[in-house]
Enzyme design. Structure first.
Site, PDB file in Angstrom:
ATOM      1  N   ASN A 149     -10.373  -7.009   7.489  1.00  0.00           N
ATOM      2  CA  ASN A 149      -9.665  -5.904   8.119  1.00  0.00           C
ATOM      3  C   ASN A 149      -9.623  -6.147   9.623  1.00  0.00           C
ATOM      4  OD1 ASN A 149      -8.702  -3.417   9.070  1.00  0.00           O
ATOM      5  ND2 ASN A 149      -9.615  -2.315   7.354  1.00  0.00           N
ATOM      6  N   GLU A 174     -14.329  -5.934   1.598  1.00  0.00           N
ATOM      7  CA  GLU A 174     -13.704  -5.912   2.925  1.00  0.00           C
ATOM      8  C   GLU A 174     -14.736  -6.070   4.034  1.00  0.00           C
ATOM      9  OE1 GLU A 174     -10.542  -2.922   3.868  1.00  0.00           O
ATOM     10  OE2 GLU A 174     -12.031  -2.205   5.296  1.00  0.00           O
ATOM     11  N   GLU A 224      -5.782  -7.830   6.371  1.00  0.00           N
ATOM     12  CA  GLU A 224      -5.488  -6.405   6.249  1.00  0.00           C
ATOM     13  C   GLU A 224      -5.361  -5.764   7.633  1.00  0.00           C
ATOM     14  OE1 GLU A 224      -8.543  -4.425   3.994  1.00  0.00           O
ATOM     15  OE2 GLU A 224      -9.046  -6.231   2.893  1.00  0.00           O
ATOM     16  N   SER A 225      -4.387  -4.892   7.785  1.00  0.00           N
ATOM     17  CA  SER A 225      -4.149  -4.120   9.012  1.00  0.00           C
ATOM     18  C   SER A 225      -3.536  -5.009  10.112  1.00  0.00           C
ATOM     19  CB  SER A 225      -5.427  -3.472   9.563  1.00  0.00           C
ATOM     20  OG  SER A 225      -5.983  -2.584   8.615  1.00  0.00           O
ATOM     21  N   GLU A 250       0.802  -1.223   0.000  1.00  0.00           N
ATOM     22  CA  GLU A 250       0.000   0.000   0.000  1.00  0.00           C
ATOM     23  C   GLU A 250       0.835   1.273   0.000  1.00  0.00           C
ATOM     24  OE1 GLU A 250      -4.101   0.077   1.380  1.00  0.00           O
ATOM     25  OE2 GLU A 250      -3.246   1.013   3.173  1.00  0.00           O
ATOM     26  N   LYS A 258       0.524   4.927   1.045  1.00  0.00           N
ATOM     27  CA  LYS A 258      -0.372   5.565   2.020  1.00  0.00           C
ATOM     28  C   LYS A 258       0.388   6.647   2.780  1.00  0.00           C
ATOM     29  CE  LYS A 258      -3.057   3.892   6.045  1.00  0.00           C
ATOM     30  NZ  LYS A 258      -3.400   2.649   6.760  1.00  0.00           N
ATOM     31  N   LYS A 264      -8.001   2.402  -3.369  1.00  0.00           N
ATOM     32  CA  LYS A 264      -8.409   2.269  -1.964  1.00  0.00           C
ATOM     33  C   LYS A 264      -9.111   3.565  -1.566  1.00  0.00           C
ATOM     34  CE  LYS A 264      -7.724  -0.186   1.999  1.00  0.00           C
ATOM     35  NZ  LYS A 264      -6.484  -0.020   2.745  1.00  0.00           N
TER      36      LYS A 264
END
Length: 267
Positions: A196, A175, A226-227, A62, A64, A124
């Site tokens: 997530n 997601e 994710e995360s 990503e 970001k 995103k």
């Protein structure tokens, strides 16, 4: 959106304002013409599968700059160079934040990242209207993100946007954060689902979220965690539970060379 977290409600409210502002400047018909002129989609999901078939983890790296919970993550922010570094380090795909108000993102970041590499790119953002889906293809996105939490009271709209993206030859990463959202996602007949690990009510992250929801997902559906992936132990935990697809941003962004961060985390 009665059960939607307050922070997401706030972001989505702003999205509707933003869509109105954009539509006043560029019609959806103009975007549709631009979308047709774009180069063919690069196959986001296919790129993930290629990594798996080669016996490797598939990394969605990503790009970001900031987030609502962490503020500015990376001051020295050059999307083009970051994209190149990720490709050189073996990323399967790129994820580019395009939300401006909360993540300091921009469509130009996605355009630059895609032009600088041969990797598929996901837009995103908080996509809630057809206008944004068409806009995503018009700027070259190969895949879009749909966040089920934004559609808890409008599951038919979630399906409509999913189908629209597919009709434009884009892939879709859907997601979820919990079992209720997962049930809605699985009704779409998807092949890939993103989990997530961040709790949108308090911003805490727990990898246990992925492990718990995994039990409810058919083996035929690929899980993207994710995360909350910050170190080798986190990666090992997922791999030991047969999860080999990762979306990682913040951990890479904090390295001087984000590509080196990818190599170190997934060596």
């Amino acid at each position: 959106m009665s059960d939607t977290p307050d922070v997401l409600k706030k972001i989505i409210q702003r999205k509707y304002e933003e869509i109105s502002e954009r539509e006043a400047k560029v019609s959806i018909q103009t975007l549709e013409k631009k979308a047709v002129m774009q180069s063919a989609c690069r196959g986001f999901m296919a790129a993930l599968q290629q990594k798996h078939q080669a016996g490797k983890s598939a990394i969605i790296a990503e790009i970001k700059k900031a987030s609502p919970s962490k503020g500015i993550i990376r001051e020295d922010f050059n999307p083009l160079e970051i994209a190149k570094a990720y490709e050189a380090a073996g990323a399967a795909c790129l994820s580019v934040l395009t939300d401006q108000d909360y993540f300091k993102g921009h469509e130009d970041f996605l355009i630059a990242a895609r032009e600088a590499t041969s990797l598929p790119v996901i837009r995103k953002d908080f996509l809630v209207e057809p206008y944004q889906i068409v806009e995503a293809r018009a700027i070259g996105a190969d895949c879009v993100l749909l966040i089920v939490a934004a559609f808890l009271s409008q599951p038919n709209k979630l399906k409509h946007l999913y189908d629209l993206a597919i009709s434009l030859n884009m892939d879709v990463l859907v997601e979820v954060h919990n079992a209720e959202e997962l049930a809605l996602a699985l009704e779409l007949g998807l092949q890939v689902v993103g989990i997530n690990n961040r709790n949108l009510h308090n911003f805490d992250t727990s990898l246990q979220t992925t492990l718990d929801l995994k039990k409810l997902i058919p083996p035929s559906v690929t899980i993207v965690t994710e995360s909350g992936i910050h170190n080798a132990a986190d990666v090992a935990l997922m791999r030991n539970n047969n999860i080999h697809t990762f979306l990682v941003g913040e951990a890479f962004m904090r390295f001087d060379d984000p590509g080196e961060g990818l190599k170190q985390l997934f060596e």
